[in-house]
Design a protein around this motif. Structure first.
Motif, PDB file in Angstrom:
ATOM      1  N   GLU A   8       0.845  -1.194   0.000  1.00 44.16           N
ATOM      2  CA  GLU A   8       0.000   0.000   0.000  1.00 44.16           C
ATOM      3  C   GLU A   8       0.884   1.249   0.000  1.00 44.16           C
ATOM      4  N   PRO A   9       0.364   2.415  -0.425  1.00 47.92           N
ATOM      5  CA  PRO A   9       1.186   3.633  -0.519  1.00 47.92           C
ATOM      6  C   PRO A   9       1.778   4.042   0.821  1.00 47.92           C
ATOM      7  N   GLU A  50       4.843   2.601  -3.612  1.00 50.64           N
ATOM      8  CA  GLU A  50       3.622   1.830  -3.796  1.00 50.64           C
ATOM      9  C   GLU A  50       3.967   0.584  -4.593  1.00 50.64           C
TER      10      GLU A  50
END
Length: 789
Positions: free
Chosen positions: A244-245, A258
């Motif tokens: 996830e970012p 990411e």
């Protein structure tokens, strides 16, 4: 004995003509015609002679505009604004229904069923009769998602909020969102797992060569950048692909890390494919694979929608059935409570069979229909109509039809006429021209060489008129004395796309090979679905050319690039100055050549730009010359003149000359380089596309009905072009129904014997002479009749 005076004609019965005087739309030159009402009128003439301009852009457009004006200004604000056609008098018009060749929208959720309302009726049927009951009609709709919500709301002046829950049952499969297929990324196209990131494992455009994108992953700290990707642990692979970012510093710069897959999806897959740069589009086409949705098995429907059944069938089974079989199934349902619904559904499904589309299924995506199929699907809603005194306007309704099916189409056109309707047909096929009550022949040439009425009257009169159409009406192609020998074969084994039944066939190379068969027999499935894409194949299909009024033959074919470069080099300035869509544009009209004034619900007015006088360029740009001409004069040249201009002397530009030669080869020598694409006819667009693809490097050309929209005289030119391609060492495979092309072939593959599940088999392969001699197939019989054997 005194005679009883004949009753005088009632004034209301005197309006038997549609009168057109002084039509000047597109290339029409003050055309005046009088068309009889409640008769079948066929408009003929070479491609680009002005048939569609007269029928669709003048008669049908004005009828539609007048109907729109009967609505209130409020309603008109939501409707497309139509300009009044360039014509002096239009008299005696009736309500016009246009059935054109526009392909149906390629929206992934649009199917034959949704486009014809057959799905809507089936959904109501299953919501009433399906067991177990799963919900209202929306519960069977793959375009409606299931929604549930809960919250507090205040109603009116109430002090206290009420708790409300909301549930709506839809039929959309949650996994594929009603598309029937899910997209997946092919990881082998993203990286080479034998290498480490520092060794250049990434193969995604923009992620190679040590740029910021690859540094982000190499210096993220989530994994060792010197370790081959195939040796990554599960967690390391997850961090590489799906993390996830998260914000982090790379080389002192704040960046967002990411996972590779969501990053590519956002940066590349979310964009319109057409707007991508060629190398990125090529990557996306390689890397993205579409697979059938595992949850709904391609039916697009949620599980609850597939549980309700009527006589052991669920709605997905019903939509997957061949329509002719589905009609028999519906006929067997005897349920008085839904009798009106069953009658309406029965009529719609029977109309499919009647019009020759009984081989389709309701779940067939609308975007996969050919131009002819799409036009006939649009006809379905008009077949059982009780309306009379309507003007039906058809644009080549026989496109994509085998000679066997044309007879059926003729019967439908005559049936519409006999109900008291005026039927106007733009057509090239002699079989349709023969049934006309009245013929209007436009010409004599195409483009600026056309736009006048060459003949108006009966079919017999047309034969003796001496016009191009009249001379070619009795044309019959003859079989070739000798056929070319194949230089190799393209093997297709076990083809099962759509209705093909395990087809094995060897298509010969180095010759002109025609694939034919009745509509729906599996021709396109065989050619487009089974020929391997890596076989050096250049495919020219029937998909339409999209283009705004700023697009023209020069921009579409890439011709403008070498012309701009030549102008820039000769004058020592930058190429962007010679683009009407860039720096060289006239500032007043932004390079459009006309100024549009929006008048709200009234049709907008367009007037030629006063500053550039319609030339589209800034005055300073027109001072630069090349070969004695400015850029606007070059764009105003016809292709034939431009071909000579760029061939030799001061203006010699080989790159431009090559493209112009191809345009002249396909018979577009009369088009001007700067003519807007929106003014081209269907046949002209098809040939423009063919000319563009002729420059592609490939040994095998696959053409899908190249005679679509072509006059009998143009077909001869097309055959000459196909011969030149074969003589130049290319292999040409043509999907075609036109008997002249079949007769000219070196080898024919005939599919059939019928359509849908009655087709999908090879019923003949050999030379045209053998096909005529055998007469064992429908194609053989029609070809034998055509050549007079």
């Amino acid at each position: 004995m005194s005679k009883v005076p004949a009753p005088s004609q009632h004034a209301a019965d005197s309006h038997d003509l549609i009168r057109v005087h002084g039509a000047r739309e597109n290339n029409l030159k003050d055309v005046s015609v009088e068309l009889p009402k409640r008769r079948l009128t066929v408009f003929t003439g070479v491609s680009g002679s002005g048939k569609s301009s007269l029928v669709f852009d003048t008669i049908a457009a004005e009828s539609q505009r007048l109907i729109n004006e009967t609505y209130s200004a409020f309603v008109q604000g939501f409707m497309p604004t139509l300009a009044r056609p360039e014509v002096d008098v239009l008299d005696g018009l009736t309500t016009a229904i246009s059935v054109d060749q526009q392909r149906m929208g390629a929206d992934p959720r649009s199917t034959v069923g949704t486009a014809t309302d057959a799905n809507a009726m089936l959904r109501i049927l299953f919501s009433r009769l399906g067991k177990p009951y799963v919900g209202p009609p929306g519960a069977f709709a793959f375009n409606v998602p299931s929604v549930s919500a809960a919250g507090a709301i205040k109603v009116g002046g109430a002090k206290k909020a009420q708790k409300v829950t909301f549930n709506k049952v839809g039929g959309m499969c949650p996994r594929c969102e009603g598309r029937g297929a899910v997209s997946d990324l092919d990881l082998t196209q993203l990286y080479d797992d034998t290498k480490s990131i520092n060794d250049g494992a990434f193969t995604v455009p923009g992620y190679t060569g040590g740029g910021w994108n690859s540094r982000l992953y190499a210096e993220s700290g989530f994994f060792d950048p010197d370790k081959p990707i195939r040796k990554f642990t599960k967690k390391e692979l997850h961090d590489l692909l799906h993390h996830e970012p998260v914000r982090m510093k790379i080389a002192g710069i704040n960046m967002t890390y990411e996972g590779l897959i969501p990053r590519i999806q956002k940066s590349m897959l979310a964009k319109d494919k057409e707007a991508m740069q060629p190398h990125i589009r090529a990557f996306v086409e390689r890397a993205v694979t579409f697979t059938t949705c595992p949850d709904c098995d391609g039916t697009r429907l949620a599980e609850h929608a597939r549980q309700a059944r009527i006589k052991k069938l669920n709605i997905a089974d019903a939509c997957a059935m061949q329509i002719s079989d589905l009609a028999d199934w519906v006929r067997g349902l005897k349920e008085p409570s839904v009798a009106p619904l069953l009658t309406a559904l029965q009529q719609t499904l029977d109309s499919f069979t009647e019009i020759g589309l009984g081989y389709l299924s309701l779940d067939r995506p609308a975007g996969t229909l050919s131009g002819g199929e799409a036009q006939r699907v649009k006809m379905i809603r008009h077949l059982g109509s009780s309306l009379t005194d309507v003007t039906y306007v058809f644009d080549e309704p026989t496109i994509g039809l085998h000679p066997h099916d044309i007879q059926r189409m003729n019967e439908l056109l005559l049936r519409l006429r006999d109900k008291g309707n005026t039927v106007l047909v733009v057509e090239h096929k002699p079989e349709v021209i023969a049934i006309a009550d009245h013929v209007v022949d436009l010409g004599p040439g195409a483009g600026t060489g056309g736009g006048t009425v060459c003949y108006e009257g009966t079919v017999e009169g047309l034969r003796d008129s001496g016009t191009i159409t009249g001379r070619h009406l009795g044309d019959r192609a003859s079989l070739k004395d000798t056929v070319r020998k194949a230089t190799g074969t393209l093997e297709i084994r076990g083809a099962r796309t759509h209705n093909l039944q395990d087809v094995d066939v060897d298509l010969p190379l180095g010759v002109l090979c025609v694939v034919t068969g009745v509509a729906g027999s599996g021709k396109s499935s065989l050619v487009h679905g089974s020929i391997p894409g890596d076989a050096g194949v250049v495919a020219v299909d029937q998909s339409p050319i999209r283009g705004s009024r700023r697009s023209n033959p020069a921009t579409y074919t890439g011709l403008l690039d070498p012309i701009r470069s030549a102008f820039a080099k000769a004058n020592g300035v930058k190429p962007a100055l010679f683009s009407a869509n860039s720096e060289g544009a006239c500032p007043t009209c932004n390079g459009a050549g006309v100024v549009y004034t929006d008048l709200g619900m009234m049709a907008g007015v367009s007037s030629t730009c006063e500053d550039c006088e319609g030339k589209r360029f800034d005055a300073s740009v027109l001072e630069y010359r090349f070969g004695g001409r400015d850029i606007s004069e070059v764009l105003a040249m016809p292709v034939a003149e431009a071909e000579e201009f760029f061939a030799a002397g001061e203006a010699r530009t080989p790159a431009a000359h090559r493209i112009l030669t191809r345009l002249a080869d396909v018979g577009l020598g009369y088009l001007t380089l700067g003519q807007p694409l929106t003014t081209l006819s269907g046949g002209e667009r098809q040939r423009l596309k063919l000319a563009t693809h002729m420059g592609d490097k490939g040994g095998v050309y696959v053409l899908d009905e190249p005679t679509a929209g072509l006059h009998l005289a143009d077909v001869e030119q097309l055959l000459g072009l196909l011969d030149r391609l074969v003589d130049a060492g290319k292999s040409v495979i043509v999907v075609e129904h036109h008997q002249a092309v079949m007769a000219h072939a070196d080898w024919i593959v005939d599919l059939g014997p019928g359509a849908g599940h009655d087709g999908g088999r090879i019923v003949f392969e050999g030379t045209p002479a053998d096909l005529v001699a055998a007469r064992t197939t429908l194609t053989g019989k029609h070809l034998a009749t055509y050549i007079g054997k």
